[in-house]
Scaffold this motif. Structure first.
Motif, PDB file in Angstrom:
ATOM      1  N   UNK A  11      12.387 -94.189 -49.056  1.00 25.55           N
ATOM      2  CA  UNK A  11      11.263 -93.825 -48.198  1.00 25.55           C
ATOM      3  C   UNK A  11      11.550 -92.532 -47.434  1.00 25.55           C
ATOM      4  N   UNK A  12      12.779 -92.408 -46.924  1.00 28.75           N
ATOM      5  CA  UNK A  12      13.133 -91.204 -46.186  1.00 28.75           C
ATOM      6  C   UNK A  12      13.091 -89.964 -47.052  1.00 28.75           C
ATOM      7  N   UNK A  13      13.681 -90.071 -48.249  1.00 29.02           N
ATOM      8  CA  UNK A  13      13.663 -88.909 -49.158  1.00 29.02           C
ATOM      9  C   UNK A  13      12.249 -88.568 -49.607  1.00 29.02           C
ATOM     10  N   UNK A  14      11.439 -89.576 -49.832  1.00 28.07           N
ATOM     11  CA  UNK A  14      10.055 -89.322 -50.222  1.00 28.07           C
ATOM     12  C   UNK A  14       9.287 -88.643 -49.096  1.00 28.07           C
ATOM     13  N   UNK A  15       9.564 -89.082 -47.838  1.00 26.20           N
ATOM     14  CA  UNK A  15       8.897 -88.460 -46.693  1.00 26.20           C
ATOM     15  C   UNK A  15       9.318 -87.002 -46.550  1.00 26.20           C
ATOM     16  N   UNK A  16      10.617 -86.741 -46.694  1.00 23.67           N
ATOM     17  CA  UNK A  16      11.090 -85.353 -46.626  1.00 23.67           C
ATOM     18  C   UNK A  16      10.469 -84.497 -47.736  1.00 23.67           C
ATOM     19  N   UNK A  17      10.363 -85.094 -48.908  1.00 23.64           N
ATOM     20  CA  UNK A  17       9.737 -84.361 -50.022  1.00 23.64           C
ATOM     21  C   UNK A  17       8.276 -84.044 -49.721  1.00 23.64           C
ATOM     22  N   UNK A  18       7.574 -85.003 -49.122  1.00 23.50           N
ATOM     23  CA  UNK A  18       6.164 -84.777 -48.778  1.00 23.50           C
ATOM     24  C   UNK A  18       6.030 -83.646 -47.764  1.00 23.50           C
ATOM     25  N   UNK A  19       6.918 -83.632 -46.748  1.00 23.92           N
ATOM     26  CA  UNK A  19       6.868 -82.574 -45.739  1.00 23.92           C
ATOM     27  C   UNK A  19       7.179 -81.217 -46.365  1.00 23.92           C
ATOM     28  N   UNK A  20       8.233 -81.197 -47.210  1.00 21.79           N
ATOM     29  CA  UNK A  20       8.592 -79.937 -47.868  1.00 21.79           C
ATOM     30  C   UNK A  20       7.471 -79.456 -48.783  1.00 21.79           C
ATOM     31  N   UNK A  21       6.840 -80.391 -49.470  1.00 24.47           N
ATOM     32  CA  UNK A  21       5.726 -80.019 -50.355  1.00 24.47           C
ATOM     33  C   UNK A  21       4.574 -79.433 -49.554  1.00 24.47           C
ATOM     34  N   UNK A  22       4.272 -80.039 -48.412  1.00 26.09           N
ATOM     35  CA  UNK A  22       3.176 -79.531 -47.581  1.00 26.09           C
ATOM     36  C   UNK A  22       3.483 -78.131 -47.075  1.00 26.09           C
ATOM     37  N   UNK A  23       4.724 -77.915 -46.594  1.00 30.60           N
ATOM     38  CA  UNK A  23       5.105 -76.578 -46.110  1.00 30.60           C
ATOM     39  C   UNK A  23       5.067 -75.551 -47.241  1.00 30.60           C
ATOM     40  N   UNK A  24       5.582 -75.941 -48.393  1.00 34.16           N
ATOM     41  CA  UNK A  24       5.581 -75.016 -49.536  1.00 34.16           C
ATOM     42  C   UNK A  24       4.163 -74.676 -49.970  1.00 34.16           C
ATOM     43  N   UNK A  25       3.285 -75.673 -49.947  1.00 31.88           N
ATOM     44  CA  UNK A  25       1.892 -75.427 -50.333  1.00 31.88           C
ATOM     45  C   UNK A  25       1.214 -74.469 -49.366  1.00 31.88           C
ATOM     46  N   UNK A  26       1.478 -74.640 -48.053  1.00 26.82           N
ATOM     47  CA  UNK A  26       0.893 -73.734 -47.058  1.00 26.82           C
ATOM     48  C   UNK A  26       1.386 -72.306 -47.273  1.00 26.82           C
ATOM     49  N   UNK A  27       2.704 -72.153 -47.452  1.00 25.15           N
ATOM     50  CA  UNK A  27       3.264 -70.817 -47.672  1.00 25.15           C
ATOM     51  C   UNK A  27       2.749 -70.205 -48.973  1.00 25.15           C
ATOM     52  N   UNK A  28       2.626 -71.041 -50.005  1.00 24.99           N
ATOM     53  CA  UNK A  28       2.130 -70.534 -51.289  1.00 24.99           C
ATOM     54  C   UNK A  28       0.683 -70.071 -51.175  1.00 24.99           C
ATOM     55  N   UNK A  29      -0.132 -70.815 -50.425  1.00 22.50           N
ATOM     56  CA  UNK A  29      -1.532 -70.399 -50.243  1.00 22.50           C
ATOM     57  C   UNK A  29      -1.603 -69.048 -49.546  1.00 22.50           C
ATOM     58  N   UNK A  30      -0.835 -68.897 -48.470  1.00 22.77           N
ATOM     59  CA  UNK A  30      -0.860 -67.632 -47.724  1.00 22.77           C
ATOM     60  C   UNK A  30      -0.339 -66.474 -48.588  1.00 22.77           C
ATOM     61  N   UNK A  31       0.761 -66.724 -49.288  1.00 24.96           N
ATOM     62  CA  UNK A  31       1.318 -65.664 -50.127  1.00 24.96           C
ATOM     63  C   UNK A  31       0.395 -65.267 -51.262  1.00 24.96           C
TER      64      UNK A  31
END
Length: 273
Positions: A15-35
């Motif tokens: 659960x912890x690793x999945x949560x970290x992955x979800x947070x990282x995915x959200x941050x990466x998606x935001x940065x990818x959209x802006x870039x």
């Protein structure tokens, strides 16, 4: 679905690793959209709708990848997901190959800027003035008033000539003049022709005028007159030069033919040209 959920190995670590992955995915998606938005902003020919579509595709691809990684921590098999993604990707590549090629070539043309709107270019046998640069083609208007759409990929792959790159273009006019015994010498004929070219409307005064002897016999000579002009005014300036040179030679009672349609080197003797 219940059996698939029951097969998952869910514990605190997963659960912890999945949560970290979800947070990282959200941050990466935001940065990818802006870039992606900043990158596409450098391609002004893309419409806002197309830019939005590209941004969404990038965003969904990152989210899909993040979901697959998160599920893998629970022991779920992501092979079917990967297989579907590969199949969809292959189909999209095959279907959109031509569009993708033209789009990528359009990005190169608009970032490297070998041509710009208003330039006169030659590509794939077409000569015209650039009217528009978009994600699919280079739109040019020919001297005959035709609008031609040159695919970006073809423009990038074939030799591309920009006649407007240096602000001036050189043209050549051919003079075939009969040189009778006792008449003006070839140097005198060349001088008369050069004076006429220099006085013609549209000919640049700051670039040198050149006269070249192409062929000579006892009865006839062929000269090439080279001059510079604005790159978009070639037809009008060449016409003015032909008229000016023909009138100048006629005033000296010289039998001559002046043409801006310079032929290829003939195989016939010079006195028969």
């Amino acid at each position: 679905m219940a059996d698939w959920v029951a097969s998952l190995d869910i514990d605190g670590w997963s659960l912890g690793l999945a949560l970290l992955t979800a947070i990282a995915t959200w941050l990466l998606a935001v940065l990818a959209r802006k870039g992606t938005r900043k990158l596409l902003a450098r391609v002004p020919a893309l419409t806002p709708a197309l830019q939005t579509l590209i941004v969404r595709v990038v965003n969904y691809a990152i989210i899909l990848l993040g979901v697959g990684i998160a599920l893998s921590f629970f022991g779920a098999s992501i092979q079917p997901l990967i297989a579907v993604a590969i199949i969809v990707g292959v189909v999209l590549v095959l279907v959109l190959r031509g569009i993708a090629d033209n789009f990528a070539a359009g990005v190169v043309l608009q970032t490297r800027r070998p041509i710009a709107i208003g330039d006169e270019i030659e590509s794939d046998g077409t000569v015209g003035i650039v009217q528009e640069l978009n994600g699919r083609s280079v739109v040019v208007r020919t001297a005959d008033g035709q609008t031609v759409h040159l695919p970006n990929a073809n423009v990038l792959q074939n030799p591309l000539v920009n006649n407007s790159a240096h602000g001036a273009r050189r043209s050549t006019v051919e003079v075939r003049v009969a040189t009778a015994t006792g008449g003006p010498s070839i140097d005198e004929v060349g001088g008369v022709a050069i004076d006429a070219v220099g006085a013609a409307a549209g000919v640049h005064r700051h670039e040198p005028l050149v006269v070249q002897t192409i062929a000579r016999t006892s009865t006839r000579s062929v000269l090439h007159l080279q001059f510079w002009h604005h790159p978009l005014h070639g037809v009008a300036v060449r016409s003015a030069v032909v008229d000016a040179v023909a009138d100048a030679l006629a005033s000296r009672s010289l039998d001559a033919v002046v043409t801006s349609d310079v032929p290829t080197a003939p195989l016939t003797p010079a006195d028969r040209i």
